[in-house]
Design a protein around this motif. Structure first.
Motif, PDB file in Angstrom:
ATOM      1  N   ALA A  50      73.150  18.741  34.466  1.00 52.71           N
ATOM      2  CA  ALA A  50      72.877  19.341  33.694  1.00 52.71           C
ATOM      3  C   ALA A  50      73.717  19.591  31.959  1.00 52.71           C
ATOM      4  O   ALA A  50      72.985  19.484  31.275  1.00 52.71           O
ATOM      5  CB  ALA A  50      73.443  20.852  34.565  1.00 52.71           C
ATOM      6  N   VAL A  51      74.893  18.650  31.908  1.00 51.38           N
ATOM      7  CA  VAL A  51      74.831  19.141  30.906  1.00 51.38           C
ATOM      8  C   VAL A  51      74.422  17.987  30.083  1.00 51.38           C
ATOM      9  O   VAL A  51      74.314  17.896  28.668  1.00 51.38           O
ATOM     10  CB  VAL A  51      76.644  18.964  30.602  1.00 51.38           C
ATOM     11  CG1 VAL A  51      77.361  18.220  29.274  1.00 51.38           C
ATOM     12  CG2 VAL A  51      76.826  20.318  31.474  1.00 51.38           C
ATOM     13  N   ILE A  52      74.902  16.585  30.367  1.00 47.82           N
ATOM     14  CA  ILE A  52      73.956  15.064  30.012  1.00 47.82           C
ATOM     15  C   ILE A  52      72.339  15.232  29.725  1.00 47.82           C
ATOM     16  O   ILE A  52      71.181  16.205  30.858  1.00 47.82           O
ATOM     17  CB  ILE A  52      74.365  14.152  30.775  1.00 47.82           C
ATOM     18  CG1 ILE A  52      75.836  13.906  30.563  1.00 47.82           C
ATOM     19  CG2 ILE A  52      73.706  12.782  30.245  1.00 47.82           C
ATOM     20  CD1 ILE A  52      76.145  12.952  31.953  1.00 47.82           C
ATOM     21  N   PRO A  53      72.054  15.070  28.540  1.00 49.11           N
ATOM     22  CA  PRO A  53      70.434  15.785  28.501  1.00 49.11           C
ATOM     23  C   PRO A  53      69.842  14.123  28.985  1.00 49.11           C
ATOM     24  O   PRO A  53      70.410  13.313  29.559  1.00 49.11           O
ATOM     25  CB  PRO A  53      70.770  14.752  26.920  1.00 49.11           C
ATOM     26  CG  PRO A  53      71.296  14.415  26.520  1.00 49.11           C
ATOM     27  CD  PRO A  53      72.701  14.101  27.797  1.00 49.11           C
ATOM     28  N   ASP A  54      68.742  14.322  29.241  1.00 47.75           N
ATOM     29  CA  ASP A  54      67.374  13.573  29.950  1.00 47.75           C
ATOM     30  C   ASP A  54      67.203  12.748  29.286  1.00 47.75           C
ATOM     31  O   ASP A  54      67.478  10.823  29.727  1.00 47.75           O
ATOM     32  CB  ASP A  54      66.599  14.218  31.022  1.00 47.75           C
ATOM     33  CG  ASP A  54      67.150  14.936  32.071  1.00 47.75           C
ATOM     34  OD1 ASP A  54      67.849  14.400  32.695  1.00 47.75           O
ATOM     35  OD2 ASP A  54      66.281  16.276  32.622  1.00 47.75           O
ATOM     36  N   GLY A  55      66.397  12.378  28.153  1.00 48.31           N
ATOM     37  CA  GLY A  55      66.230  11.489  27.436  1.00 48.31           C
ATOM     38  C   GLY A  55      66.405  11.093  25.806  1.00 48.31           C
ATOM     39  O   GLY A  55      67.955  11.412  25.428  1.00 48.31           O
ATOM     40  N   PRO A  56      66.227   9.812  25.476  1.00 49.59           N
ATOM     41  CA  PRO A  56      66.766   9.146  24.285  1.00 49.59           C
ATOM     42  C   PRO A  56      67.050  10.617  23.301  1.00 49.59           C
ATOM     43  O   PRO A  56      65.673  11.334  23.285  1.00 49.59           O
ATOM     44  CB  PRO A  56      65.956   8.404  24.358  1.00 49.59           C
ATOM     45  CG  PRO A  56      64.495   9.063  24.807  1.00 49.59           C
ATOM     46  CD  PRO A  56      64.844   9.348  25.602  1.00 49.59           C
ATOM     47  N   ARG A  57      67.949  10.469  21.911  1.00 49.36           N
ATOM     48  CA  ARG A  57      67.951  11.463  20.653  1.00 49.36           C
ATOM     49  C   ARG A  57      66.694  10.787  20.259  1.00 49.36           C
ATOM     50  O   ARG A  57      66.430  10.243  20.274  1.00 49.36           O
ATOM     51  CB  ARG A  57      69.317  11.334  20.468  1.00 49.36           C
ATOM     52  CG  ARG A  57      70.331  11.185  21.733  1.00 49.36           C
ATOM     53  CD  ARG A  57      71.723  11.944  20.949  1.00 49.36           C
ATOM     54  NE  ARG A  57      71.349  12.441  19.683  1.00 49.36           N
ATOM     55  CZ  ARG A  57      72.372  12.834  18.710  1.00 49.36           C
ATOM     56  NH1 ARG A  57      73.783  11.990  18.687  1.00 49.36           N
ATOM     57  NH2 ARG A  57      73.029  13.849  17.430  1.00 49.36           N
ATOM     58  N   GLU A  58      66.308  11.963  19.333  1.00 49.62           N
ATOM     59  CA  GLU A  58      65.252  11.416  18.785  1.00 49.62           C
ATOM     60  C   GLU A  58      65.926  11.134  16.992  1.00 49.62           C
ATOM     61  O   GLU A  58      67.032  12.314  16.975  1.00 49.62           O
ATOM     62  CB  GLU A  58      64.964  13.149  18.499  1.00 49.62           C
ATOM     63  CG  GLU A  58      63.443  13.444  19.395  1.00 49.62           C
ATOM     64  CD  GLU A  58      62.346  14.711  18.761  1.00 49.62           C
ATOM     65  OE1 GLU A  58      62.325  15.379  17.623  1.00 49.62           O
ATOM     66  OE2 GLU A  58      62.720  15.152  20.426  1.00 49.62           O
ATOM     67  N   GLN A  59      65.899  10.878  16.695  1.00 47.68           N
ATOM     68  CA  GLN A  59      66.399  10.113  15.298  1.00 47.68           C
ATOM     69  C   GLN A  59      65.154  10.733  14.067  1.00 47.68           C
ATOM     70  O   GLN A  59      63.858  10.938  13.957  1.00 47.68           O
ATOM     71  CB  GLN A  59      65.368   8.658  14.656  1.00 47.68           C
ATOM     72  CG  GLN A  59      66.604   7.315  16.141  1.00 47.68           C
ATOM     73  CD  GLN A  59      68.007   7.252  15.873  1.00 47.68           C
ATOM     74  OE1 GLN A  59      68.508   7.053  14.661  1.00 47.68           O
ATOM     75  NE2 GLN A  59      68.504   6.868  17.239  1.00 47.68           N
ATOM     76  N   HIS A  60      65.990  11.116  13.723  1.00 51.64           N
ATOM     77  CA  HIS A  60      65.775  11.876  12.040  1.00 51.64           C
ATOM     78  C   HIS A  60      65.676  11.389  10.791  1.00 51.64           C
ATOM     79  O   HIS A  60      66.864  10.426  10.304  1.00 51.64           O
ATOM     80  CB  HIS A  60      66.295  13.261  11.575  1.00 51.64           C
ATOM     81  CG  HIS A  60      66.031  14.370  12.971  1.00 51.64           C
ATOM     82  ND1 HIS A  60      64.772  14.526  13.073  1.00 51.64           N
ATOM     83  CD2 HIS A  60      66.913  14.734  14.406  1.00 51.64           C
ATOM     84  CE1 HIS A  60      64.591  15.767  13.981  1.00 51.64           C
ATOM     85  NE2 HIS A  60      65.924  15.414  14.640  1.00 51.64           N
TER      86      HIS A  60
END
Length: 60
Positions: A50-60
């Motif tokens: 539940a803590v670990i995000p599912d998708g890749p992080r967005e690059q800003h």
């Protein structure tokens, strides 16, 4: 269903591990401590998922 499957596989693997380790140490196999460890491990796995995000992080 995800929770049941996670508990099922965790239960089987922890029971197997407990049996093998107790046999190698020459100690009698006990069901309940392994059952409690499998419940705690299942809760930890579900919390981590539940803590670990599912998708890749967005690059800003």
């Amino acid at each position: 269903m995800k929770y049941i499957a996670t508990f099922f596989w965790t239960f089987l693997l922890v029971e197997m591990l407990t049996y093998v380790v107790s046999s190698m140490n020459g100690v009698e196999f006990q069901f309940m401590p392994a059952f409690i460890i499998s419940i705690v491990t299942t809760i930890l796995i579900l919390v981590l998922s539940a803590v670990i995000p599912d998708g890749p992080r967005e690059q800003h």
